[in-house]
Design a protein around this motif. Structure first.
Motif, short mmCIF file in Angstrom:
data_model
loop_
_atom_site.label_atom_id
_atom_site.label_comp_id
_atom_site.label_asym_id
_atom_site.label_seq_id
_atom_site.Cartn_x
_atom_site.Cartn_y
_atom_site.Cartn_z
N ARG A 19 9.04 24.79 34.83
CA ARG A 19 9.12 25.31 36.21
C ARG A 19 10.53 25.80 36.51
N PRO A 20 10.67 26.62 37.56
CA PRO A 20 12.02 27.01 37.99
C PRO A 20 12.82 25.79 38.46
N ILE A 21 14.09 25.82 38.25
CA ILE A 21 14.95 24.73 38.68
C ILE A 21 15.00 24.71 40.21
N ARG A 22 15.17 23.53 40.78
CA ARG A 22 15.24 23.35 42.23
C ARG A 22 16.60 22.78 42.61
N PRO A 23 17.04 23.01 43.84
CA PRO A 23 18.34 22.47 44.27
C PRO A 23 18.41 20.94 44.15
N GLU A 24 17.28 20.27 44.41
CA GLU A 24 17.29 18.81 44.34
C GLU A 24 17.29 18.28 42.91
N ASP A 25 17.33 19.18 41.91
CA ASP A 25 17.38 18.76 40.50
C ASP A 25 18.79 18.39 40.05
N GLU A 26 19.78 18.50 40.91
CA GLU A 26 21.16 18.27 40.47
C GLU A 26 21.35 16.93 39.77
N PRO A 27 20.89 15.80 40.33
CA PRO A 27 21.07 14.54 39.61
C PRO A 27 20.39 14.54 38.24
N LEU A 28 19.21 15.14 38.14
CA LEU A 28 18.52 15.21 36.85
C LEU A 28 19.28 16.08 35.87
N TYR A 29 19.90 17.16 36.37
CA TYR A 29 20.64 18.04 35.47
C TYR A 29 21.90 17.34 34.96
N VAL A 30 22.54 16.55 35.81
CA VAL A 30 23.71 15.78 35.37
C VAL A 30 23.29 14.78 34.29
N GLU A 31 22.13 14.13 34.48
CA GLU A 31 21.62 13.21 33.45
C GLU A 31 21.35 13.94 32.14
N LEU A 51 24.62 25.46 39.16
CA LEU A 51 23.59 25.60 38.12
C LEU A 51 22.20 25.26 38.64
N THR A 52 22.12 24.54 39.74
CA THR A 52 20.80 24.12 40.26
C THR A 52 20.42 24.82 41.56
N GLN A 53 21.40 25.31 42.32
CA GLN A 53 21.11 25.99 43.58
C GLN A 53 21.20 27.50 43.34
N LEU A 54 20.09 28.06 42.94
CA LEU A 54 20.07 29.45 42.50
C LEU A 54 19.66 30.40 43.61
N ASP A 55 20.15 31.61 43.50
CA ASP A 55 19.59 32.73 44.25
C ASP A 55 18.49 33.31 43.36
N TYR A 56 17.24 32.95 43.66
CA TYR A 56 16.14 33.36 42.79
C TYR A 56 15.97 34.88 42.73
N ASP A 57 16.59 35.61 43.63
CA ASP A 57 16.46 37.06 43.59
C ASP A 57 17.33 37.67 42.50
N ARG A 58 18.38 36.95 42.08
CA ARG A 58 19.26 37.47 41.02
C ARG A 58 19.18 36.64 39.75
N ASP A 59 19.12 35.33 39.89
CA ASP A 59 19.18 34.44 38.74
C ASP A 59 17.87 33.66 38.61
N MET A 60 17.66 33.11 37.43
CA MET A 60 16.50 32.26 37.22
C MET A 60 16.83 31.24 36.14
N ALA A 61 16.37 30.03 36.35
CA ALA A 61 16.48 28.99 35.34
C ALA A 61 15.14 28.27 35.28
N LEU A 62 14.57 28.19 34.09
CA LEU A 62 13.33 27.46 33.86
C LEU A 62 13.68 26.16 33.14
N VAL A 63 13.19 25.04 33.64
CA VAL A 63 13.51 23.75 33.05
C VAL A 63 12.25 23.05 32.57
N LEU A 64 12.41 22.25 31.53
CA LEU A 64 11.33 21.43 31.00
C LEU A 64 11.40 20.06 31.65
N VAL A 65 10.33 19.67 32.31
CA VAL A 65 10.30 18.41 33.05
C VAL A 65 9.28 17.48 32.41
#
Length: 902
Positions: free
Chosen positions: A743-755, A784-798
């Motif tokens: 799925r696309p990364i979400r702003p609330e994923d920051e703690p998970l991304y740090v992990e 890295l987690t709070q994206l402007d989806y109109d310009r950038d995209m990040a897909l993460v494996l959850v």
């Protein structure tokens, strides 16, 4: 094509003056004089229908006759000739054109509008950029360019000024010159047929000569593009925005009276704040802010010391400071002891420091040295009123010298000054300006200027706040809500009120007062009898939205008999006053007996330019359109809290007994739930909740209605900010039986991304970030987690841990350039998840996504030692080249489509 050929527009090496007019060449002559006066050292060519010369420059009769192509053309021509003229310029190699305002009449201006489509079509094959029509021109002092019809030359400096018409821009330049403030660029966009505010932002944000950008905005066209550019720009430098026409009525697509009477002020303040811009309300404040942001050391906090040669002067400044949210510093006992004998009165120096009208330069310097050394002072505001007992100039020089001496020893608080008056005071202000110390004409202006860097820093902090997750029990029933709306649309209805509106809200976890329907007065009385408690009675009609105003609400009905009598009277009265209204019956609700509970209104309304907008204010009969605060969706919990704090209703909520912080959190959560609702359901075009009751730790919707439209464009197109792209979510089933969510990364994923970062090996970190990072900073994690989806995209494996909690295994991202033609990609994958085919899958998904967005090429920087990544790129057909800048890095790129396809 946001940045294409903007260098040729703003820093041309050759300029053609093209004027197709039967009269004498006024525009070309004026621009030529300005270019020569500014010292432009490039080639100047000219085109006039009958030849001749402009300032000794020989003119060609048409564009094809020019001996060489020019980067930029300054054009003045009748509307009907513009498409062919632009085509000739493009064919001749010109990369940009400015369509200059030349005082043509309204008929000709309308003609330019009619020719705009053809003009842009003629420019497109050549990539020729157009500034205007109706532009004043551009001024770039660093490059010695004044390609404008202005009669003023700006000083060279580090401010960029952007607006549409010329009058406001010239007023700012004139005032800035008197304050010794210089500009890197002055850009008049005109009517923005092509180059607009978003393009200017993207260009100036990466300009080495620009430290701050000032906007005077009349109107916006591509709001999403503007917001994306503004959010990227404000990460690098301050952007200050002034909206002209703040008290005009927005172009609402709403029938709600409180909304339709609202002005644009809070709308654009919300828009600017959302992307980190500093909003101001007048030209003077624009300059005050620019002066402080670019000439002074910014305050590190809001503890201010105020020193003046008059108590009333200091108090006036303190009043403004309190209004702006600042505080007077508590000086240390050591400072207070040192100040003894220097003050004109026995008052506390913690309130204000009055030096007396006769305070000379030495006294100012001594006091300033004490204040600059106090650890409890973040900034000093020094004020001076002219008099015959002291010299404005000498006092200013003493203050400057005191600051210089203290700065040489250690970092010091910020210093902002105000030398009031003309004559010698104006001379002192010039001395301060030359020493890069802001000096304002009034105490109020000094305080506002001193507070602006703090406002800017707060806005920047809000952009990178860690977003808290939503409660685990928030699981919206989207299909239930969609089913209610679909049924209403199938029946040809466009309004949901009463039970239907509440059922849709309840499907998204919004607390609602239960509603029971009755067809007539007798049924209403019977329902009230079964409920066994006081009730509220409301008319049930799709045609009556403001039930209170129509006499369609009766409260505190204690007995069935009272309900019957009230229903019968209500039915008769509404039938008489609104004979055309459809009356379906009545809604009977339990009476919420919370007389002290504040009533709020929450609305979501579409504005023609900005799309859906949240509004928040007092509800019930106290609703006032001028008190409504606005916010741009989508909202998260941080944005919802900030929205509530900006609303005037916030003071009422904080001062109401029984309304605790938990109630404010419940209001914020309700706003976020409604945000999810409108982002999920395309058919909802308007929501009105009035009232929403807040009490103790709870909120509850007492009444609501929704407007729906089955033909509405998708919500992702209507929103000013692209929402979370849920359509990209995908369930993956791996060969070993694992099930993962991509799925696309979400702003609330920051703690998970740090992990995830902490689980990576040093080599994996080096391969991904090209740096031996040991920790991932909050600021970088937020970006890295709070994206402007109109310009950038990040897909993460959850995936899920055994305890059910989520964790990230890796991901892939692209970061697009402003023109979205090229994008950089990167992949990160935990070592224990390699060998499962996830790397190729991630790369394939991001390539497919990039192609769907029209991106021409993706590229990346890969360390030579990262052989698995290089091999993967080779399999996908990437071109690999060793980097010229770093031999340890290989540049890989993949063409996705031809540039002409975009």
């Amino acid at each position: 094509m946001s940045l294409r050929n903007l260098d040729q527009l703003f820093k041309p090496t050759s300029i053609a003056l093209v004027e197709i007019r039967p009269s004498a060449p006024r525009v070309s002559a004026a621009v030529c004089r300005n270019l020569l006066r500014a010292g432009f050292n490039g080639e100047i060519a000219a085109v006039l229908p009958n030849g001749g010369a402009i300032n000794d420059i020989s003119c060609c009769c048409d564009v094809p006759s020019l001996t060489a192509s020019c980067d930029l053309a300054i054009v003045s021509a009748p509307p009907e000739s513009l498409p062919a003229l632009i085509g000739d310029l493009g064919s001749h190699g010109t990369k940009a054109a400015i369509l200059v305002a030349d005082g043509c009449d309204s008929h000709e201006q309308a003609g330019i509008g009619r020719q705009q489509t053809a003009m842009l079509a003629a420019a497109r094959p050549h990539g020729l950029r157009i500034l205007g029509p109706g532009s004043l021109g551009i001024m770039v002092p660093h490059a010695r360019i004044n390609a404008s019809i202005a009669d003023i030359q700006p000083l060279s400096g580090n401010l960029a000024l952007v607006g549409q018409s010329g009058a406001a821009l010239l007023s700012v330049v004139e005032a800035a010159n008197s304050r010794n403030l210089g500009f890197s660029h002055v850009i008049s966009l005109g009517r923005m047929a092509d180059v607009d505010y978003g393009d200017a932002l993207d260009y100036l944000a990466n300009d080495a000569d620009t430290r701050a950008i000032l906007f005077v905005i009349e109107s916006l066209t591509q709001v999403r593009k503007f917001l994306s550019a503004a959010r990227a720009a404000t990460r690098n430098l301050p952007v200050v925005a002034l909206k002209a026409g703040r008290f005009q009525q927005p172009a609402w697509r709403s029938t709600s009276p409180p909304v339709s009477e609202m002005m644009t002020t809070s709308l654009y303040d919300a828009l600017f704040r959302r992307c980190g811009m500093v909003p101001v309300s007048e030209l003077e404040e624009l300059l005050e802010t620019a002066q402080t942001l670019t000439t002074a050391r910014s305050p590190t906090g809001n503890r201010f010391a105020i020193v003046a040669n008059g108590r009333d002067l200091a108090w006036l400044a303190a009043d403004t400071l309190f209004q702006q949210g600042g505080h007077l510093a508590n000086l240390s006992s050591e400072s207070i002891q040192h100040l003894a004998g220097l003050l004109a009165s026995n008052g506390s120096p913690n309130l204000s420091i009055d030096l007396g009208i006769g305070a000379d330069a030495t006294r100012y310097a001594n006091v300033l040295e004490i204040l600059l050394a106090d650890p409890g002072v973040d900034a000093v505001i020094a004020l001076h009123a002219p008099n015959m007992l002291s010299s404005c100039r000498e006092t200013a020089e003493a203050v400057i010298e005191a600051l210089r001496k203290r700065t040489a020893k250690s970092p010091v608080p910020a210093l902002v000054t105000s030398w009031i008056g003309g004559g010698s005071a104006a001379e002192a202000r010039q001395i301060f300006a030359k020493n890069r110390i802001p000096c304002h004409e009034t105490p109020d202006a000094a305080v506002r200027g001193a507070m602006q860097p703090l406002r800017y820093r707060r806005l920047q902090d809000q952009l990178v706040q860690t977003v808290p997750p939503l409660p685990d029990d928030f699981v919206p029933d989207t299909e239930k809500a969609r089913g209610i709306i679909s049924m209403a649309l199938a029946e040809g209805r466009h309004w949901l009120d009463g039970p239907e509106a509440r059922d849709v809200l309840a499907a998204y976890g919004v607390p609602v007062v239960p509603c029971h329907l009755a067809a007539n007065a007798e049924d209403a009385a019977e329902i009230a009898r079964t409920m066994g408690q006081p009730v509220a009675l409301k008319i049930h009609s799709p045609d009556i939205l403001d039930k209170s105003a129509a006499g369609g609400v009766a409260l505190h009905l204690d007995t069935p008999e009272q309900v019957k009598q009230a229903a019968a009277a209500m039915w008769e009265d509404i039938g008489r006053t609104l004979p055309g209204a459809c009356r379906k019956g009545f809604c009977i609700e339990p009476m919420i007996s919370r007389d002290a509970a504040p009533e709020l209104m929450i609305a979501v309304v579409e504005e023609a330019c900005l799309g859906p907008v949240f509004l928040l204010g007092r509800g019930g009969i106290a609703c006032d359109s001028q008190e409504l605060a606005a916010a741009i969706p989508p909202l998260d919990l941080n944005l919802a809290r900030e929205f509530i704090e900006r609303a005037r209703i916030h003071r009422l909520l904080e001062g109401t007994p029984g309304v605790h912080g938990a109630a404010l959190e419940s209001i914020a959560l309700t706003l976020v739930k409604i945000s999810h609702l409108i982002c999920d359901l395309d058919a909802i075009v308007e929501i009105n909740i009035n009232p929403l009751l807040a009490w103790n730790q709870e909120v509850v919707v007492a009444d609501a209605w929704l407007r729906i439209d089955g033909q509405a464009p998708p919500i992702a197109q209507r929103l000013a900010i692209r929402p979370y792209p849920k359509e990209l979510e995908e369930i993956l089933r791996l060969p070993d039986g694992q099930t993962l969510l991509l799925r696309p990364i979400r702003p609330e994923d920051e703690p998970l991304y740090v992990e995830l970062f902490e689980r990576l090996s040093p080599d994996e970190i080096f391969f991904r970030f090209l740096s031996r990072m040991r920790t991932l900073s909050h600021k970088l994690a937020a970006r890295l987690t709070q994206l402007d989806y109109d310009r950038d995209m990040a897909l993460v494996l959850v995936g899920q841990r055994p305890n059910g909690e989520s964790e990230l295994y890796g991901g892939v991202r692209i970061m697009a350039a402003p023109d979205t033609e090229r994008a950089e990609f990167a992949i990160v994958l935990r070592g224990d998840m390699t060998g499962l085919g996830l790397g190729p899958m991630l790369l394939r998904r991001i390539i497919d996504y990039a192609q769907s967005r029209g991106i021409v090429e993706i590229y990346g920087e890969v360390l030579n030692d990262n052989r698995p990544m290089l091999k993967l790129c080779q399999v996908f057909g990437f071109t690999a080249k060793r980097s010229f800048d770093d031999p340890e890095i290989t540049h890989v790129s993949l063409k996705l489509q031809s540039e002409c396809a975009t």
